[in-house]
Design a protein around this motif. Structure first.
Motif, PDB file in Angstrom:
ATOM      1  N   ALA A  28      42.577  41.156  35.897  1.00  0.00           N
ATOM      2  CA  ALA A  28      41.671  42.235  35.531  1.00  0.00           C
ATOM      3  C   ALA A  28      42.254  43.288  34.619  1.00  0.00           C
ATOM      4  N   ILE A  29      41.373  43.954  33.634  1.00  0.00           N
ATOM      5  CA  ILE A  29      41.847  44.738  32.779  1.00  0.00           C
ATOM      6  C   ILE A  29      41.708  46.277  33.530  1.00  0.00           C
ATOM      7  N   PRO A  30      42.147  47.341  32.749  1.00  0.00           N
ATOM      8  CA  PRO A  30      41.972  48.633  33.354  1.00  0.00           C
ATOM      9  C   PRO A  30      40.427  48.669  33.638  1.00  0.00           C
ATOM     10  N   ILE A  50      33.640  47.170  25.706  1.00  0.00           N
ATOM     11  CA  ILE A  50      33.510  46.163  26.483  1.00  0.00           C
ATOM     12  C   ILE A  50      32.535  45.280  26.339  1.00  0.00           C
ATOM     13  N   ASP A  51      31.228  45.592  26.139  1.00  0.00           N
ATOM     14  CA  ASP A  51      30.095  44.928  25.985  1.00  0.00           C
ATOM     15  C   ASP A  51      30.252  43.747  24.899  1.00  0.00           C
ATOM     16  N   GLU A  52      30.886  44.411  23.812  1.00  0.00           N
ATOM     17  CA  GLU A  52      31.190  43.340  22.467  1.00  0.00           C
ATOM     18  C   GLU A  52      32.065  42.325  22.936  1.00  0.00           C
ATOM     19  N   LEU A  53      33.145  42.729  23.635  1.00  0.00           N
ATOM     20  CA  LEU A  53      34.255  41.930  24.291  1.00  0.00           C
ATOM     21  C   LEU A  53      33.552  40.728  25.062  1.00  0.00           C
ATOM     22  N   VAL A  54      32.748  41.209  26.187  1.00  0.00           N
ATOM     23  CA  VAL A  54      31.868  40.206  27.002  1.00  0.00           C
ATOM     24  C   VAL A  54      31.305  39.213  26.004  1.00  0.00           C
ATOM     25  N   ILE A  55      30.536  39.922  25.151  1.00  0.00           N
ATOM     26  CA  ILE A  55      29.850  38.630  24.255  1.00  0.00           C
ATOM     27  C   ILE A  55      30.653  37.705  23.581  1.00  0.00           C
ATOM     28  N   GLU A  56      31.569  38.231  23.072  1.00  0.00           N
ATOM     29  CA  GLU A  56      32.564  37.366  22.267  1.00  0.00           C
ATOM     30  C   GLU A  56      33.442  36.344  23.301  1.00  0.00           C
ATOM     31  N   ASN A  57      33.301  36.672  24.663  1.00  0.00           N
ATOM     32  CA  ASN A  57      33.960  35.603  25.658  1.00  0.00           C
ATOM     33  C   ASN A  57      35.511  36.010  25.694  1.00  0.00           C
ATOM     34  N   ILE A  59      36.406  38.686  27.775  1.00  0.00           N
ATOM     35  CA  ILE A  59      36.552  39.194  29.007  1.00  0.00           C
ATOM     36  C   ILE A  59      35.025  38.659  29.491  1.00  0.00           C
ATOM     37  N   TYR A  60      35.312  39.092  31.162  1.00  0.00           N
ATOM     38  CA  TYR A  60      33.805  38.858  31.858  1.00  0.00           C
ATOM     39  C   TYR A  60      33.862  39.788  32.948  1.00  0.00           C
ATOM     40  N   ARG A  61      32.519  40.205  33.414  1.00  0.00           N
ATOM     41  CA  ARG A  61      32.533  40.943  34.445  1.00  0.00           C
ATOM     42  C   ARG A  61      32.175  40.332  35.650  1.00  0.00           C
ATOM     43  N   VAL A  62      32.444  40.823  36.722  1.00  0.00           N
ATOM     44  CA  VAL A  62      32.399  40.559  38.171  1.00  0.00           C
ATOM     45  C   VAL A  62      31.977  41.875  38.973  1.00  0.00           C
ATOM     46  N   GLN A  63      30.391  41.980  39.245  1.00  0.00           N
ATOM     47  CA  GLN A  63      29.965  42.986  39.762  1.00  0.00           C
ATOM     48  C   GLN A  63      30.744  43.528  40.970  1.00  0.00           C
ATOM     49  N   GLY A  64      30.955  44.683  41.177  1.00  0.00           N
ATOM     50  CA  GLY A  64      31.474  45.177  42.232  1.00  0.00           C
ATOM     51  C   GLY A  64      33.080  44.808  42.406  1.00  0.00           C
TER      52      GLY A  64
END
Length: 367
Positions: A28-30, A50-57, A59-64
């Motif tokens: 996990a990142i901060p 963070i949204d742009e880094l998610v799109i560029e793969n 990082i990724y989010r896991v809800q909660g």
């Protein structure tokens, strides 16, 4: 001299720490709040980075849970599809409310994980459904959410996809013998609750009606719950009143003239019927129609409970008591399982999550 926007400064900071190995794969990142404090900036700015880094793969989010570093081999590969395919077995207008809620629920969670959702309908044709599954795999979809399957467990072609390279999540109905993850409703509990309500209202000759030719996991749960409620209350089960399947052919599955005719015959043969739990609201509404043709009143002569809680249920003079299946939650849970599968590909244990139904009481089961 151009001043770099603050979100880009933060984005490059995170990217550099990933590249240098400070933030390691799958760690996990901060949190957003921590970045806000570190850069003395707003959550809007942090979220944009963070949204742009998610799109560029990267990082990724896991809800909660949090935001995690992507594996080295996947970073920066924007050309790869981030698409998840949701395949419905039908596009019947009367199911549109249920389907739309599933779409909205799934889309909300997938978007948080940097994924998009594409929706397809197989028009109640098994071949089309499996062609679409094959195409999704070949076209690079990240995963598949499969809603509905009008086949029996022994002959289903879904067996061909047990070794699929992408996760397949079954929703609403599933096959117990196949290893696919699934999100289903608490059908047994709902069947039991309906039976208990009928009995408390003084009904003893209680039936169940499923209008199609292949018994599903959904029907099994509902019937078993209903019958258990009757047994627990020492009510005799009349097998003639329990219809688990009919001889309706697949090509007539949405021919409401055929289904109406079968319901009319059921009512004419079972004069002792006092209450019936129907598979869905469409079936229940056809019971209204055929009961009226035979001079029977709802609920004075026959009480009804159903599943769906569609908007049309409250329009009738005698509103339909029906279970809201929380289709939006079914969609959300399916998306969560799929994202977890993408993150933890080495984990093989099957996930089957159940969603509680909520009974919306109107006037069709008591008077």
């Amino acid at each position: 001299m151009d001043i770099q926007p603050k979100y880009k400064t933060l984005k490059n900071y995170i990217k550099q720490r990933i590249t240098n190995g400070v933030y390691k794969p799958k760690e996990a990142i901060p949190s957003e709040n921590e970045f806000c404090r570190l850069f003395n900036t707003s959550r809007v700015t942090v979220r944009k980075a963070i949204d742009e880094l998610v799109i560029e793969n990267y990082i990724y989010r896991v809800q909660g849970v949090g935001t995690f570093v992507q594996e080295n081999s996947l970073r920066g590969k924007q050309e790869e599809s981030n698409r998840v395919d949701l395949i419905f077995h039908d596009n019947n207008l009367l199911f549109s409310e249920f389907n739309s809620s599933i779409i909205l629920g799934a889309e909300k969670i997938l978007k948080q994980g940097g994924l998009t959702l594409a929706t397809y309908y197989s028009m109640n044709d098994t071949k089309t459904q499996y062609d679409k599954i094959n195409n999704s795999i070949k076209d690079g979809a990240k995963g598949i959410i499969l809603c509905g399957c009008l086949e029996d467990e022994e002959t289903t072609r879904l067996k061909e996809f047990i070794d699929s390279p992408i996760p397949i999540i079954c929703i609403d109905r599933y096959f117990e013998s196949l290893p696919f993850d699934a999100v289903i409703g608490e059908d047994f509990d709902a069947g039991y609750e309906a039976g208990d309500i009928f009995i408390k209202n003084g009904y003893r000759n209680i039936g169940y009606y499923y209008p199609y030719s292949i018994e599903s996991s959904v029907t099994r749960g509902r019937v078993n719950g209903l019958i258990q409620a009757m047994k627990d209350n020492n009510i005799e089960v009349n097998k003639n009143l329990i219809v688990r399947s009919t001889e309706t052919k697949k090509e007539n599955v949405y021919d409401y003239n055929v289904i109406s005719k079968n319901i009319r015959e059921y009512l004419m043969k079972n004069h002792d019927l006092q209450a019936v739990l129907t598979f869905n609201d469409i079936t229940a509404l056809l019971f209204y129609k055929e009961a009226a043709r035979l001079g029977l009143k709802i609920p004075q002569d026959i009480a009804l409970i159903s599943f769906g809680d569609f908007y049309i249920d409250s329009i009738f003079e005698v509103g339909l008591t029906s279970f809201n299946q929380h289709a939006d939650k079914i969609g959300r849970e399916a998306a969560k399982i799929l994202i977890n599968r993408l993150i933890n590909k080495d984990k093989v244990s099957r996930k089957v999550r159940k969603v509680n139904y909520e009974l919306i009481r109107r006037k069709s089961c008591s008077w």
